[in-house]
Write a protein that holds these residues in place. Structure first.
Motif, PDB file in Angstrom:
ATOM      1  N   SER A   1      -1.432  -1.186 -10.349  1.00 32.16           N
ATOM      2  CA  SER A   1      -0.776  -0.081  -9.633  1.00 32.16           C
ATOM      3  C   SER A   1       0.683   0.090 -10.084  1.00 32.16           C
ATOM      4  CB  SER A   1      -0.851  -0.288  -8.130  1.00 32.16           C
ATOM      5  OG  SER A   1      -0.141  -1.438  -7.748  1.00 32.16           O
TER       6      SER A   1
ATOM      7  N   HIS B   1       0.589   1.926  -3.681  1.00 33.56           N
ATOM      8  CA  HIS B   1      -0.754   2.519  -3.510  1.00 33.56           C
ATOM      9  C   HIS B   1      -1.839   1.628  -4.118  1.00 33.56           C
ATOM     10  CE1 HIS B   1       1.201   6.085  -1.995  1.00 33.56           C
ATOM     11  NE2 HIS B   1       1.993   6.071  -3.054  1.00 33.56           N
TER      12      HIS B   1
ATOM     13  N   SER C   1       0.809   2.091 -13.435  1.00 35.10           N
ATOM     14  CA  SER C   1       0.590   3.539 -13.341  1.00 35.10           C
ATOM     15  C   SER C   1       1.780   4.270 -12.727  1.00 35.10           C
ATOM     16  CB  SER C   1      -0.683   3.832 -12.539  1.00 35.10           C
ATOM     17  OG  SER C   1      -0.545   3.343 -11.211  1.00 35.10           O
ATOM     18  N   ASN C   2       2.735   3.545 -12.153  1.00 37.13           N
ATOM     19  CA  ASN C   2       3.932   4.188 -11.554  1.00 37.13           C
ATOM     20  C   ASN C   2       5.025   4.355 -12.566  1.00 37.13           C
ATOM     21  OD1 ASN C   2       2.855   4.577  -9.065  1.00 37.13           O
ATOM     22  ND2 ASN C   2       3.668   2.684  -8.211  1.00 37.13           N
TER      23      ASN C   2
ATOM     24  N   MET D   1       0.834  -1.191   0.000  1.00 38.81           N
ATOM     25  CA  MET D   1       0.000   0.000   0.000  1.00 38.81           C
ATOM     26  C   MET D   1       0.879   1.254   0.000  1.00 38.81           C
ATOM     27  SD  MET D   1      -2.902  -1.326   2.656  1.00 38.81           S
ATOM     28  CE  MET D   1      -3.975   0.098   2.604  1.00 38.81           C
TER      29      MET D   1
ATOM     30  N   GLU E   1      -4.280   0.333  -2.746  1.00 39.73           N
ATOM     31  CA  GLU E   1      -5.614   0.584  -2.202  1.00 39.73           C
ATOM     32  C   GLU E   1      -6.446   1.474  -3.122  1.00 39.73           C
ATOM     33  OE1 GLU E   1      -2.965   3.826  -0.575  1.00 39.73           O
ATOM     34  OE2 GLU E   1      -2.780   1.681  -0.921  1.00 39.73           O
ATOM     35  N   ASN E   2      -5.816   2.135  -4.108  1.00 37.21           N
ATOM     36  CA  ASN E   2      -6.537   2.972  -5.069  1.00 37.21           C
ATOM     37  C   ASN E   2      -7.181   2.159  -6.186  1.00 37.21           C
ATOM     38  OD1 ASN E   2      -5.695   5.197  -3.582  1.00 37.21           O
ATOM     39  ND2 ASN E   2      -3.864   5.491  -4.836  1.00 37.21           N
ATOM     40  N   GLN E   3      -6.858   0.900  -6.272  1.00 39.65           N
ATOM     41  CA  GLN E   3      -7.416   0.033  -7.318  1.00 39.65           C
ATOM     42  C   GLN E   3      -8.725  -0.595  -6.854  1.00 39.65           C
ATOM     43  OE1 GLN E   3      -5.939  -0.059 -10.307  1.00 39.65           O
ATOM     44  NE2 GLN E   3      -4.371   1.300  -9.470  1.00 39.65           N
ATOM     45  N   LYS E   4      -9.712  -0.662  -7.767  1.00 44.35           N
ATOM     46  CA  LYS E   4     -11.001  -1.270  -7.423  1.00 44.35           C
ATOM     47  C   LYS E   4     -10.838  -2.735  -7.012  1.00 44.35           C
ATOM     48  CE  LYS E   4     -14.179   1.399 -10.271  1.00 44.35           C
ATOM     49  NZ  LYS E   4     -15.145   1.318 -11.386  1.00 44.35           N
TER      50      LYS E   4
END
Length: 138
Positions: free
Chosen positions: A134, A63, A137-138, A59, A65-68
Motif C-alpha cells: 500500500s 488504505h 502505490s502511494n 487503514m 484494506e485494499n490489499q489481498k
C-alpha cells in the motif's frame, strides 16, 4: 474500520476477564508461583487490543484494506491469536489447580500454543506485506 475496533474491544474484554480470573483464582487458591495465566492477560491486551486498535490508523492513512494480503492477515492472525490464548489458558488452569495431566498432554498443550505463535507470525507477515504494497502505490 469499525470492525477493527469491535475486534479490539473483544480482545480487551477477554484480556480484562483473564486478568481478573488470574488475580482472583490465585488469591483464593493461595497460589504463589508464576502461572501461564498471567501471560494470557498481557498477550490478549497487547497482541489483540493494541494491534486492532492501531490498524484503523493504517487503514485511513495507507488504505491497507485494499490489499489481498490484509484479508489474509485478519483471518490468519485472529486464528493464531485464538489458538495461542486458548492453549495458554489451558496450560495456566492446569498449573493453577494442579490438574493431573500426562506428560504427552502437557507437551501437546505447549506445542499447540507454540504453533499458535507461529501462525501469529505468518499473520504479521501478511500485515507487513499489505503495508509495503500500500505504501508503494502511494
Amino acid at each position: 474500520m469499525k470492525k477493527m475496533y469491535k475486534i479490539a474491544v473483544a480482545y480487551l474484554v477477554f484480556g480484562l476477564i483473564a486478568g481478573l480470573f488470574t488475580h482472583e483464582a490465585t488469591y483464593w487458591t493461595n497460589f504463589t508461583s508464576e502461572t501461564m495465566l498471567s501471560l494470557v492477560h498481557t498477550h490478549a491486551l497487547t497482541l489483540g487490543t493494541a494491534v486492532f486498535a492501531v490498524l484503523p490508523l493504517f487503514m485511513k492513512t495507507f488504505h491497507i484494506e485494499n490489499q489481498k494480503s490484509f484479508g489474509k492477515f485478519k483471518w490468519v492472525y485472529n486464528i493464531g491469536l485464538i489458538i495461542t490464548l486458548g492453549f495458554m489458558t489451558a496450560r495456566g488452569v492446569t498449573q493453577l489447580f494442579f490438574l493431573p495431566i500426562s506428560s504427552v498432554a502437557d507437551h501437546m498443550i505447549g506445542g499447540l500454543a507454540g504453533i499458535g505463535h507461529v501462525i501469529l507470525t505468518v499473520g504479521l507477515g501478511f500485515l507487513f506485506h499489505a503495508l509495503i504494497k500500500s505504501t508503494e502505490s502511494n
